[in-house]
Design an enzyme around this catalytic site. Sequence first.
Site, mmCIF file in Angstrom:
data_model
loop_
_atom_site.group_PDB
_atom_site.id
_atom_site.type_symbol
_atom_site.label_atom_id
_atom_site.label_comp_id
_atom_site.label_asym_id
_atom_site.label_seq_id
_atom_site.Cartn_x
_atom_site.Cartn_y
_atom_site.Cartn_z
ATOM 1 N N ASP A 8 43.987 43.569 42.208
ATOM 2 C CA ASP A 8 44.006 43.359 40.756
ATOM 3 C C ASP A 8 44.227 44.662 40.004
ATOM 4 O OD1 ASP A 8 43.737 40.622 40.375
ATOM 5 O OD2 ASP A 8 41.569 40.667 40.539
ATOM 6 N N LYS A 57 41.590 34.656 33.670
ATOM 7 C CA LYS A 57 42.582 35.639 34.095
ATOM 8 C C LYS A 57 43.370 36.171 32.911
ATOM 9 C CE LYS A 57 43.238 37.011 37.494
ATOM 10 N NZ LYS A 57 42.576 38.225 38.050
ATOM 11 N N GLU A 110 36.122 43.260 32.697
ATOM 12 C CA GLU A 110 35.883 44.224 33.779
ATOM 13 C C GLU A 110 35.461 45.604 33.307
ATOM 14 O OE1 GLU A 110 40.334 44.653 32.929
ATOM 15 O OE2 GLU A 110 38.890 42.997 33.052
ATOM 16 N N HIS A 118 42.617 43.840 33.469
ATOM 17 C CA HIS A 118 43.133 44.743 34.520
ATOM 18 C C HIS A 118 44.429 45.433 34.066
ATOM 19 C CE1 HIS A 118 40.123 43.251 37.315
ATOM 20 N NE2 HIS A 118 40.499 42.025 37.058
ATOM 21 N N ARG A 135 39.791 28.133 37.839
ATOM 22 C CA ARG A 135 38.617 28.438 37.034
ATOM 23 C C ARG A 135 38.896 28.125 35.564
ATOM 24 N NH1 ARG A 135 37.691 34.536 39.017
ATOM 25 N NH2 ARG A 135 39.968 34.375 39.155
ATOM 26 N N TYR A 157 39.403 38.654 31.703
ATOM 27 C CA TYR A 157 39.795 39.773 32.566
ATOM 28 C C TYR A 157 41.204 40.212 32.181
ATOM 29 C CZ TYR A 157 35.900 38.822 35.766
ATOM 30 O OH TYR A 157 34.657 38.655 36.317
#
Length: 372
Positions: free
Chosen positions: A271, A76, A119, A97, A16, A95
């Site tokens: 994740d 990511k 997120e 996490h 991505r 993101y």
Amino acid sequence: MTIVGVPTEIKTDEKRVGLTPNSAQELAGRGHTVLAQSGSGAGIGASDADYEAAGAKIVATAADVFAQSEMIVKVKEPLAPERAMLRPDHLLFTYLHLAADEPQTRELMASGATCIAYETVTSSRGGLPLLTPMSQVAGRMAAQAGAHHLEAPQGGAGKLIGGVPGVPGAKVTVIGGGVVGENAIEIAIGMGADVTVLDRDTSVLDRLEKRFGSSLRTVYSTTASAWTEVVDSDLVIGAVLIPGAAAPKIVSEDMVKAMRPGSVLVDVAIDQGGCIETAKATTHSDPTYVVHDVVHYCVANMPGAVPATSTFALNNATLPFTLALADKGAAQACIDDAHLRNGLNVLDGKITEPSVAEVFGIDYTDPLDALA
């Protein structure tokens, strides 16, 4: 005007990209400079020429992107080599996490960068709009992956998830009825499986029952009911989410031991640390391992396997926030928008996300205080 950088993702099997050419064009049209690393869009079929036609400039390396940009847009979480390039004047939008990753948390704090996590951005309806599109993809993929790994050559029990006339389909239990769970249920039912969902929110169970009718069994989740459903399942999909926090361990190792050999566990919550006690993160190149004769599929970036679908779906959700951050700067954009402010996880070395602060025993700073 803001210099926005788009590096090539370096997480294993991640294709991505943070910005599509269309998103880059929107930024460039507002007077911002977009720097795209050469080849960053290859995974979605976007060439360097496509980005240049959209008004972006192509740079050779990630080091060039980080050195020249003020705002970094990724997909990511930044890996160690990327974290080493972050500076206090950087805004990172991706993101993160963090609740499942203390080393990353500590290094982002040390960098001094402003870090906003997709997120934990919220919506006026109480949802997580930047997590939703990837949760939709991951939920649908979870049912597909589980069905594939039930096949004998993949180590599974050799069951066709939908069965055939005269032979029943597989028993599938989905733990969590949120966006991931609902999408997993949709695909599993469509494949002809015998599907049960576990959740502790009766309103969620009611909504799912109304949507799927008698095709779905809804069960209130307790330790006892989870044991009963999990050990009798051919496929279990872990779809538990507590925004910003580590996932609770719903499936214990004893449950895994009691499952039938060749059963499959798919932990979409990996994740956030995973909701299955025996889960550990895997990759698309090496997606499974076996514990107690049960196949575990725990790929940490499931939507990365379908980067074209995932990237465009993600950009549809992130673009309004990306534009606001570029137009106003992080501080003003977060002051103006409480929902974007909820995405602020790290600022000036401080943790501004309560769940992350709690899990690592770090002092929590209210985002408005940090911004002030």
